[in-house]
Design a protein around this motif. Structure first.
Motif, PDB file in Angstrom:
ATOM      1  N   ALA A  94       0.838  -1.202   0.000  1.00 17.38           N
ATOM      2  CA  ALA A  94       0.000   0.000   0.000  1.00 17.38           C
ATOM      3  C   ALA A  94       0.875   1.256   0.000  1.00 17.38           C
ATOM      4  CB  ALA A  94      -0.937   0.002   1.200  1.00 17.38           C
ATOM      5  N   ALA A  95       1.986   1.210   0.729  1.00 16.09           N
ATOM      6  CA  ALA A  95       2.897   2.356   0.767  1.00 16.09           C
ATOM      7  C   ALA A  95       3.567   2.572  -0.590  1.00 16.09           C
ATOM      8  CB  ALA A  95       3.950   2.157   1.848  1.00 16.09           C
ATOM      9  N   TYR A  96       3.938   1.494  -1.300  1.00 19.24           N
ATOM     10  CA  TYR A  96       4.534   1.653  -2.641  1.00 19.24           C
ATOM     11  C   TYR A  96       3.548   2.345  -3.571  1.00 19.24           C
ATOM     12  CZ  TYR A  96       7.202  -2.383  -0.839  1.00 19.24           C
ATOM     13  OH  TYR A  96       7.910  -3.256  -0.068  1.00 19.24           O
ATOM     14  N   LEU A  97       2.309   1.892  -3.530  1.00 21.82           N
ATOM     15  CA  LEU A  97       1.287   2.482  -4.397  1.00 21.82           C
ATOM     16  C   LEU A  97       0.975   3.921  -3.981  1.00 21.82           C
ATOM     17  CD1 LEU A  97      -1.046  -0.627  -4.727  1.00 21.82           C
ATOM     18  CD2 LEU A  97       0.690   0.170  -6.337  1.00 21.82           C
ATOM     19  N   GLY A  98       0.929   4.158  -2.674  1.00 22.97           N
ATOM     20  CA  GLY A  98       0.708   5.523  -2.182  1.00 22.97           C
ATOM     21  C   GLY A  98       1.834   6.456  -2.594  1.00 22.97           C
ATOM     22  N   PHE A  99       3.069   5.967  -2.542  1.00 21.80           N
ATOM     23  CA  PHE A  99       4.194   6.780  -2.986  1.00 21.80           C
ATOM     24  C   PHE A  99       4.055   7.128  -4.461  1.00 21.80           C
ATOM     25  CE2 PHE A  99       8.197   6.993  -5.278  1.00 21.80           C
ATOM     26  CZ  PHE A  99       8.772   8.102  -4.676  1.00 21.80           C
ATOM     27  N   ALA A 100       3.673   6.150  -5.277  1.00 22.17           N
ATOM     28  CA  ALA A 100       3.530   6.394  -6.717  1.00 22.17           C
ATOM     29  C   ALA A 100       2.490   7.478  -6.988  1.00 22.17           C
ATOM     30  CB  ALA A 100       3.160   5.097  -7.441  1.00 22.17           C
ATOM     31  N   VAL A 101       1.373   7.428  -6.278  1.00 21.14           N
ATOM     32  CA  VAL A 101       0.321   8.432  -6.466  1.00 21.14           C
ATOM     33  C   VAL A 101       0.804   9.807  -6.013  1.00 21.14           C
ATOM     34  CG1 VAL A 101      -1.966   9.167  -5.660  1.00 21.14           C
ATOM     35  CG2 VAL A 101      -1.586   6.789  -6.358  1.00 21.14           C
ATOM     36  N   LEU A 102       1.388   9.880  -4.816  1.00 22.94           N
ATOM     37  CA  LEU A 102       1.854  11.172  -4.308  1.00 22.94           C
ATOM     38  C   LEU A 102       2.975  11.744  -5.150  1.00 22.94           C
ATOM     39  CD1 LEU A 102       1.733  10.585  -0.451  1.00 22.94           C
ATOM     40  CD2 LEU A 102       0.236  12.012  -1.851  1.00 22.94           C
TER      41      LEU A 102
END
Length: 149
Positions: A94-102
């Motif tokens: 979830a953090a990898y995907l959140g980083f990509a979005v941010l």
């Protein structure tokens, strides 16, 4: 570094980079660092002992912390094995995907000359902490064995 205005002797903030390339320098630098870290984890297998240090909490207590399995999760994620990545550490995915979005939002706003403002409030921060605490407790209980890295 701040300059001093000779007339009023007040601190003057440094000039912001001008032009699209100057504004994209910080997002590009962060992306390069993260890509380098992911490239290293992709090539140096965390499943083989001796390449990475053992989690100190796990070494001392035998308990899994919220970050345990993060390297294995990143390795599996990079190699396209989403099931193994989620099993090793679901919050990390979830953090990898959140980083990509941010990062994408940051880059688009920087290219347009607008700053990105992230200011999570106490509710969001406590909520994130509660989710990680529940994850940590459940993964260390007998019925949470499926969450072990």
């Amino acid at each position: 570094m701040r300059a001093v205005n000779a007339d009023s002797e007040h601190l003057v903030p440094p000039e912001a980079p001008t032009g699209a390339l100057g504004r994209l320098a910080a997002p590009a630098g962060v992306l390069a660092a993260v890509a380098g870290a992911f490239a290293y984890v992709a090539t140096v297998n965390p499943y083989r002992p001796g390449h990475y240090p053992v989690c100190p909490l796990y070494a001392v207590t035998g308990l899994y912390c919220p970050g345990c399995g993060g390297l294995r999760s990143a390795h599996a994620f990079i190699h396209g094995d989403l099931t193994a990545a989620l099993q090793a550490n679901a919050p990390a995915v979830a953090a990898y995907l959140g980083f990509a979005v941010l990062w994408t939002l940051w880059t688009v706003r920087a290219a347009r000359g607008r700053p990105i403002r992230l200011s999570p409030g106490p509710v969001q921060l406590w909520g994130l902490g509660a989710v990680l605490l529940v994850f940590t407790v459940v993964r260390n209980l007998p019925f949470g064995g499926w969450l072990h890295p």
